[in-house]
Scaffold this motif. Structure first.
Motif, PDB file in Angstrom:
ATOM      1  N   GLY A   1       0.806  -1.222   0.000  1.00 44.21           N
ATOM      2  CA  GLY A   1       0.000   0.000   0.000  1.00 44.21           C
ATOM      3  C   GLY A   1       0.831   1.260   0.000  1.00 44.21           C
ATOM      4  O   GLY A   1       0.493   2.255  -0.655  1.00 44.21           O
ATOM      5  N   VAL A   2       1.949   1.240   0.737  1.00 48.22           N
ATOM      6  CA  VAL A   2       2.823   2.407   0.780  1.00 48.22           C
ATOM      7  C   VAL A   2       3.401   2.700  -0.602  1.00 48.22           C
ATOM      8  O   VAL A   2       3.484   3.860  -1.033  1.00 48.22           O
ATOM      9  CB  VAL A   2       3.959   2.192   1.807  1.00 48.22           C
ATOM     10  CG1 VAL A   2       5.037   3.251   1.646  1.00 48.22           C
ATOM     11  CG2 VAL A   2       3.395   2.231   3.205  1.00 48.22           C
ATOM     12  N   PHE A   3       3.774   1.649  -1.322  1.00 51.03           N
ATOM     13  CA  PHE A   3       4.414   1.849  -2.617  1.00 51.03           C
ATOM     14  C   PHE A   3       3.411   2.206  -3.725  1.00 51.03           C
ATOM     15  O   PHE A   3       3.751   2.942  -4.648  1.00 51.03           O
ATOM     16  CB  PHE A   3       5.213   0.603  -3.008  1.00 51.03           C
ATOM     17  CG  PHE A   3       6.510   0.467  -2.269  1.00 51.03           C
ATOM     18  CD1 PHE A   3       7.563   1.335  -2.523  1.00 51.03           C
ATOM     19  CD2 PHE A   3       6.688  -0.498  -1.293  1.00 51.03           C
ATOM     20  CE1 PHE A   3       8.769   1.228  -1.837  1.00 51.03           C
ATOM     21  CE2 PHE A   3       7.880  -0.614  -0.597  1.00 51.03           C
ATOM     22  CZ  PHE A   3       8.922   0.247  -0.871  1.00 51.03           C
TER      23      PHE A   3
ATOM     24  N   LEU B   1       1.890  -0.557 -15.200  1.00 48.18           N
ATOM     25  CA  LEU B   1       1.617  -1.994 -15.125  1.00 48.18           C
ATOM     26  C   LEU B   1       2.015  -2.532 -13.750  1.00 48.18           C
ATOM     27  O   LEU B   1       1.266  -3.304 -13.124  1.00 48.18           O
ATOM     28  CB  LEU B   1       2.382  -2.735 -16.220  1.00 48.18           C
ATOM     29  CG  LEU B   1       2.304  -4.270 -16.182  1.00 48.18           C
ATOM     30  CD1 LEU B   1       0.859  -4.741 -16.371  1.00 48.18           C
ATOM     31  CD2 LEU B   1       3.210  -4.882 -17.241  1.00 48.18           C
ATOM     32  N   ALA B   2       3.202  -2.128 -13.268  1.00 44.89           N
ATOM     33  CA  ALA B   2       3.646  -2.540 -11.933  1.00 44.89           C
ATOM     34  C   ALA B   2       2.681  -2.029 -10.863  1.00 44.89           C
ATOM     35  O   ALA B   2       2.363  -2.741  -9.896  1.00 44.89           O
ATOM     36  CB  ALA B   2       5.059  -2.018 -11.672  1.00 44.89           C
TER      37      ALA B   2
ATOM     38  N   ILE C   1      -1.779  -3.016  -7.034  1.00 43.05           N
ATOM     39  CA  ILE C   1      -3.147  -2.761  -6.572  1.00 43.05           C
ATOM     40  C   ILE C   1      -3.896  -4.077  -6.386  1.00 43.05           C
ATOM     41  O   ILE C   1      -4.632  -4.263  -5.407  1.00 43.05           O
ATOM     42  CB  ILE C   1      -3.882  -1.831  -7.561  1.00 43.05           C
ATOM     43  CG1 ILE C   1      -3.295  -0.419  -7.478  1.00 43.05           C
ATOM     44  CG2 ILE C   1      -5.377  -1.798  -7.266  1.00 43.05           C
ATOM     45  CD1 ILE C   1      -3.775   0.506  -8.578  1.00 43.05           C
ATOM     46  N   VAL C   2      -3.728  -5.013  -7.321  1.00 40.36           N
ATOM     47  CA  VAL C   2      -4.366  -6.327  -7.177  1.00 40.36           C
ATOM     48  C   VAL C   2      -3.825  -7.046  -5.944  1.00 40.36           C
ATOM     49  O   VAL C   2      -4.589  -7.636  -5.157  1.00 40.36           O
ATOM     50  CB  VAL C   2      -4.149  -7.181  -8.445  1.00 40.36           C
ATOM     51  CG1 VAL C   2      -4.663  -8.597  -8.235  1.00 40.36           C
ATOM     52  CG2 VAL C   2      -4.844  -6.548  -9.647  1.00 40.36           C
ATOM     53  N   ALA C   3      -2.496  -6.992  -5.754  1.00 38.45           N
ATOM     54  CA  ALA C   3      -1.897  -7.614  -4.570  1.00 38.45           C
ATOM     55  C   ALA C   3      -2.416  -6.965  -3.288  1.00 38.45           C
ATOM     56  O   ALA C   3      -2.664  -7.645  -2.278  1.00 38.45           O
ATOM     57  CB  ALA C   3      -0.374  -7.501  -4.634  1.00 38.45           C
ATOM     58  N   LEU C   4      -2.598  -5.662  -3.316  1.00 34.37           N
ATOM     59  CA  LEU C   4      -3.124  -4.924  -2.170  1.00 34.37           C
ATOM     60  C   LEU C   4      -4.533  -5.403  -1.831  1.00 34.37           C
ATOM     61  O   LEU C   4      -4.867  -5.651  -0.663  1.00 34.37           O
ATOM     62  CB  LEU C   4      -3.136  -3.430  -2.489  1.00 34.37           C
ATOM     63  CG  LEU C   4      -3.489  -2.455  -1.363  1.00 34.37           C
ATOM     64  CD1 LEU C   4      -2.352  -2.386  -0.363  1.00 34.37           C
ATOM     65  CD2 LEU C   4      -3.778  -1.077  -1.943  1.00 34.37           C
TER      66      LEU C   4
END
Length: 456
Positions: A208-210, A378-379, A384-387
């Motif tokens: 989330g921070v990144f 893209l990264a 966002i999906v991982a979050l």
């Protein structure tokens, strides 16, 4: 009361106050995630695909969009390509799109009687029709409509606007919860294994921070497309002057047609009205598509421009192009009888607000900085999906059985004054977001009362 007692009471009050604020922020971070994360997953996946729309379409439709380059061979005349397209698919040609590269086909939009609008692809060297698709019927147009929920009507598009506002709240509350206080672990590193909840907590926090900056940036730059806020700001930004950017007012007759209705255009020019040709009043002869294309070429429009073909006696030839390079954006209206440019607009003519918004939109689409722009976003989409996935797993592992797992209500309700302040600010800037915040505040109050009554 002793001095030592007073000190302890004030310290205890400060601790309780900080704890209550943390609980309030955590509670509303939970609500924001509950509302936003399903949208964010969909937006991230479709957005990641659309970043590479040109590359994907070129592969999927290579038989239609790609041609063999023929050196020292004159291209077929635009009118000949249009005639071939209409012969293959009878109807009225309404748009001619110049090949973007030497290896690209020309695209002619034909309004047919039985099949609606078709995009007909023609080899510019041979004049041969390569095939056709429904207008805006490519896979990437489908992805774009899914991204904006355009398939599901205006109500669904309003939800996207609400999700954009709530995602900003999600990031703000998330940063507060992440902010290092006394702990050092789980700030920029991930502890444990996937079997443990702390692993998913740290994955969620660190990711989330990144990606938080990108979430806010994409939410704000996506707002111009929204149904309520975007439409109102577009209307305000264009102001008077027939919706054109400041500095291009000219004394020519204007029609009631808007550029956004007649052709795909930039956000800033959607309300721009189209001028009228005047020669039809005197029996003048139209210059024809070939001459119009020659004029556009002479004026230096970037390759790949589209030409809207006039279908009414007072219509104009409109050449428009929106390449990745913002400075090369351009719209030119030609009198169909004299061939004279009636209005010639470029990015340099936009006002400061329009320039800023168009730059943001261009970056949002992955176009402003080339491949680097695409890869960085893209990264961010993968992050966002991982979050979202880590949030769902973390919640599932934390929630009590048979409960929604809403974080506890703060003991001191005065901390909600900040939430009300956010509601007022959000409601002023983004009306739909403000309404949704008010509804959520009421539902939270009702839920708390129901929970207390059941616990009594």
């Amino acid at each position: 009361m002793s001095a030592s007692t007073i000190g302890r009471e004030s310290t205890g009050a400060a601790v309780r106050s900080a704890s209550d604020l943390y609980r309030a922020v955590w509670r509303w971070h939970f609500y924001a995630g509950l509302l936003v994360l399903p949208f964010m997953i969909t937006l991230a996946i479709t957005g990641a695909l659309y970043l590479f729309h040109d590359e994907i379409d070129a592969i999927v439709y290579s038989d239609l969009k790609q041609v063999a380059v023929q050196e020292n061979v004159a291209r077929a005349a635009p009118s000949a390509m249009v005639a071939a397209a209409v012969a293959a698919h009878p109807g009225m040609a309404i748009k001619f799109t110049d090949p973007a590269t030497p290896a690209s086909s020309a695209e002619i939009t034909v309004n047919t009687q039985n099949q609606g609008k078709l995009a007909v692809y023609v080899d510019p060297y041979t004049g041969k029709v390569l095939g056709s698709l429904p207008d805006r019927g490519t896979i990437m147009w489908t992805i774009r409509y899914l991204h904006s929920l355009k398939y599901f009507g205006s109500f669904a598009r309003a939800l996207i606007e609400i999700a954009g506002g709530w995602s900003v709240l999600l990031v703000g509350t998330g940063v507060y919860l992440w902010w290092p206080r006394s702990q050092t672990a789980g700030i920029l590193s991930i502890r444990g294994t996937p079997k443990r909840r702390v692993f998913w907590r740290d994955t969620h926090a660190v990711t989330g921070v990144f990606v938080g900056f990108f979430i806010v940036f994409l939410a704000i730059t996506g707002m111009p497309w929204s149904g309520v806020w975007g439409a109102k700001v577009n209307e305000w930004a264009n102001g008077s002057n027939f919706g054109y950017p400041a500095g291009v007012r000219v004394a020519v007759p204007m029609s009631d047609e808007h550029l956004g209705h007649a052709a795909q255009t930039t956000w800033s020019l959607q309300q721009a009205q189209i001028p009228q040709a005047s020669g039809h009043d005197h029996g003048a002869t139209p210059i024809g598509l070939d001459a119009a294309v020659a004029i556009f070429n002479r004026l230096g429009l970037h390759s790949g421009y589209a030409v809207n073909i006039p279908i009414a006696p007072n219509g104009v030839y409109t050449g428009s192009v929106y390449p990745d390079d913002l400075s090369r954006q351009r719209v030119v209206h030609l009198d169909q009888y004299s061939g004279q440019p009636l209005i010639d607009m470029s990015f340099a003519d936009y006002g400061p607000l329009a320039k800023g918004l168009e730059w943001g939109i261009n970056v949002h689409l992955g176009q402003e900085f080339g491949l680097l722009n695409q890869l960085v976003l893209l990264a961010a989409c993968i992050g966002i999906v991982a979050l979202a996935v880590s949030a769902g797993i973390m919640w599932w592992k934390r929630r009590p059985a048979g409960s929604l797992g809403v974080p506890p209500m703060p003991a001191d309700k005065r901390v909600f004054r900040g939430i009300i302040a956010i509601l007022v600010v959000g409601g002023t800037i983004f009306p739909l977001v403000g309404v949704s915040l008010a509804i959520m505040l009421f539902l939270d109050w009702a839920y708390s009362r129901l929970f207390r009554s059941r616990s009594a």
